[in-house]
Write a protein that holds these residues in place. Sequence first.
Motif, PDB file in Angstrom:
ATOM      1  N   ASP A   1     -22.765 -44.141 -26.686  1.00 46.42           N
ATOM      2  CA  ASP A   1     -24.062 -44.595 -26.192  1.00 46.42           C
ATOM      3  C   ASP A   1     -24.637 -43.525 -25.273  1.00 46.42           C
ATOM      4  O   ASP A   1     -24.088 -43.245 -24.210  1.00 46.42           O
ATOM      5  CB  ASP A   1     -23.892 -45.919 -25.439  1.00 46.42           C
ATOM      6  CG  ASP A   1     -25.234 -46.570 -25.126  1.00 46.42           C
ATOM      7  OD1 ASP A   1     -26.249 -45.834 -25.093  1.00 46.42           O
ATOM      8  OD2 ASP A   1     -25.276 -47.786 -24.915  1.00 46.42           O
ATOM      9  N   LEU A   2     -25.755 -42.937 -25.696  1.00 44.64           N
ATOM     10  CA  LEU A   2     -26.326 -41.807 -24.964  1.00 44.64           C
ATOM     11  C   LEU A   2     -27.481 -42.207 -24.051  1.00 44.64           C
ATOM     12  O   LEU A   2     -28.089 -41.350 -23.414  1.00 44.64           O
ATOM     13  CB  LEU A   2     -26.825 -40.740 -25.945  1.00 44.64           C
ATOM     14  CG  LEU A   2     -25.775 -39.891 -26.676  1.00 44.64           C
ATOM     15  CD1 LEU A   2     -24.950 -40.689 -27.643  1.00 44.64           C
ATOM     16  CD2 LEU A   2     -26.452 -38.730 -27.389  1.00 44.64           C
TER      17      LEU A   2
ATOM     18  N   THR B   1     -29.992 -33.048 -20.635  1.00 49.71           N
ATOM     19  CA  THR B   1     -29.007 -31.981 -20.827  1.00 49.71           C
ATOM     20  C   THR B   1     -27.685 -32.543 -21.328  1.00 49.71           C
ATOM     21  O   THR B   1     -27.068 -31.986 -22.247  1.00 49.71           O
ATOM     22  CB  THR B   1     -28.776 -31.219 -19.508  1.00 49.71           C
ATOM     23  OG1 THR B   1     -30.003 -30.610 -19.095  1.00 49.71           O
ATOM     24  CG2 THR B   1     -27.726 -30.131 -19.686  1.00 49.71           C
ATOM     25  N   GLN B   2     -27.247 -33.642 -20.745  1.00 46.86           N
ATOM     26  CA  GLN B   2     -25.998 -34.266 -21.192  1.00 46.86           C
ATOM     27  C   GLN B   2     -26.126 -34.768 -22.626  1.00 46.86           C
ATOM     28  O   GLN B   2     -25.203 -34.612 -23.432  1.00 46.86           O
ATOM     29  CB  GLN B   2     -25.640 -35.431 -20.264  1.00 46.86           C
ATOM     30  CG  GLN B   2     -25.174 -35.021 -18.882  1.00 46.86           C
ATOM     31  CD  GLN B   2     -24.919 -36.223 -17.996  1.00 46.86           C
ATOM     32  OE1 GLN B   2     -25.620 -37.236 -18.071  1.00 46.86           O
ATOM     33  NE2 GLN B   2     -23.909 -36.133 -17.153  1.00 46.86           N
TER      34      GLN B   2
ATOM     35  N   GLY C   1     -17.747 -24.755 -17.364  1.00 50.84           N
ATOM     36  CA  GLY C   1     -18.984 -25.505 -17.184  1.00 50.84           C
ATOM     37  C   GLY C   1     -19.154 -26.586 -18.229  1.00 50.84           C
ATOM     38  O   GLY C   1     -19.518 -27.723 -17.905  1.00 50.84           O
ATOM     39  N   VAL C   2     -18.886 -26.259 -19.488  1.00 48.15           N
ATOM     40  CA  VAL C   2     -19.023 -27.266 -20.543  1.00 48.15           C
ATOM     41  C   VAL C   2     -17.928 -28.315 -20.417  1.00 48.15           C
ATOM     42  O   VAL C   2     -18.146 -29.503 -20.725  1.00 48.15           O
ATOM     43  CB  VAL C   2     -19.026 -26.610 -21.939  1.00 48.15           C
ATOM     44  CG1 VAL C   2     -17.646 -26.121 -22.341  1.00 48.15           C
ATOM     45  CG2 VAL C   2     -19.539 -27.593 -22.990  1.00 48.15           C
ATOM     46  N   SER C   3     -16.750 -27.911 -19.940  1.00 48.61           N
ATOM     47  CA  SER C   3     -15.665 -28.874 -19.736  1.00 48.61           C
ATOM     48  C   SER C   3     -16.048 -29.906 -18.679  1.00 48.61           C
ATOM     49  O   SER C   3     -15.848 -31.114 -18.865  1.00 48.61           O
ATOM     50  CB  SER C   3     -14.389 -28.137 -19.320  1.00 48.61           C
ATOM     51  OG  SER C   3     -13.344 -29.061 -19.089  1.00 48.61           O
ATOM     52  N   ARG C   4     -16.625 -29.438 -17.575  1.00 44.51           N
ATOM     53  CA  ARG C   4     -17.060 -30.360 -16.516  1.00 44.51           C
ATOM     54  C   ARG C   4     -18.182 -31.267 -17.018  1.00 44.51           C
ATOM     55  O   ARG C   4     -18.222 -32.461 -16.699  1.00 44.51           O
ATOM     56  CB  ARG C   4     -17.530 -29.571 -15.289  1.00 44.51           C
ATOM     57  CG  ARG C   4     -16.405 -28.910 -14.502  1.00 44.51           C
ATOM     58  CD  ARG C   4     -16.904 -28.424 -13.141  1.00 44.51           C
ATOM     59  NE  ARG C   4     -17.964 -27.424 -13.278  1.00 44.51           N
ATOM     60  CZ  ARG C   4     -17.752 -26.116 -13.360  1.00 44.51           C
ATOM     61  NH1 ARG C   4     -16.508 -25.647 -13.341  1.00 44.51           N
ATOM     62  NH2 ARG C   4     -18.768 -25.267 -13.464  1.00 44.51           N
TER      63      ARG C   4
ATOM     64  N   SER D   1     -16.757 -33.931 -19.259  1.00 46.37           N
ATOM     65  CA  SER D   1     -16.016 -34.912 -18.460  1.00 46.37           C
ATOM     66  C   SER D   1     -16.978 -35.907 -17.811  1.00 46.37           C
ATOM     67  O   SER D   1     -16.719 -37.117 -17.767  1.00 46.37           O
ATOM     68  CB  SER D   1     -15.182 -34.208 -17.381  1.00 46.37           C
ATOM     69  OG  SER D   1     -14.183 -33.409 -17.967  1.00 46.37           O
ATOM     70  N   SER D   2     -18.093 -35.394 -17.311  1.00 45.55           N
ATOM     71  CA  SER D   2     -19.101 -36.257 -16.695  1.00 45.55           C
ATOM     72  C   SER D   2     -19.726 -37.189 -17.732  1.00 45.55           C
ATOM     73  O   SER D   2     -19.940 -38.380 -17.472  1.00 45.55           O
ATOM     74  CB  SER D   2     -20.191 -35.395 -16.042  1.00 45.55           C
ATOM     75  OG  SER D   2     -21.223 -36.199 -15.511  1.00 45.55           O
TER      76      SER D   2
END
Length: 215
Positions: free
Chosen positions: A154-155, A161-162, A196-199, A202-203
Amino acid sequence: MTDLDDDVHATNDMGIEAADTREHRRLYVEIEVSMDEDCPVYGLSDSVAETRVFLGPDGRCQCDILHEDGADCAPLHVSRPIENSCACSIFAAHGCVPTIDSTTDDRSKISTYLPDRSVLSDLIAELRAHSRNASLLRIVDCDRDDNGQGITFDLTDLTTTQRDTLELAVTEGYYDEPKGISLEELADELNISKSGVSRRLSSIEATILTTIISD
């Protein structure tokens, strides 16, 4: 009895043999799309409950606009020439049957079933290529859950950006086994660092998990 994923040969009304393609579609998506001003669903009122669209072989779009129970308005039927650049035509060109679930001002939430994520990537790219805002709202992967309910991404609670990051990760197969794209390759696509993409992922995953738990 023919398996649903096989081609079925039949003869149409003109006596010409044609192949019917039948397949189980295991990917359900909801996409918010900006609509043209001359589209029948543009600027519909809040009382609209359902919009049914049929793109006929005669080159015309047939559209039934149904209002909620209690609304003092009869169903409205609209017939107009099909434009190749209209949203529903783009869905159809990718072998998808669009359902317009709701419309607010110039934006409609359109749902459909897809054969795989590569079609999703191409579909959104073509919608955007025709100067449309297209935002992926929800993905349900029906193959990835043992209870038959499907795994839902669910976006709707994500930032732009996310949402773009998750859209790329899902369409490129980052969550597949084996992975279709590595974290490093994903970072290169997004032009940010691997950490950066990993964080960011995760978020995103924490936001989605929170939404699932709260539901």
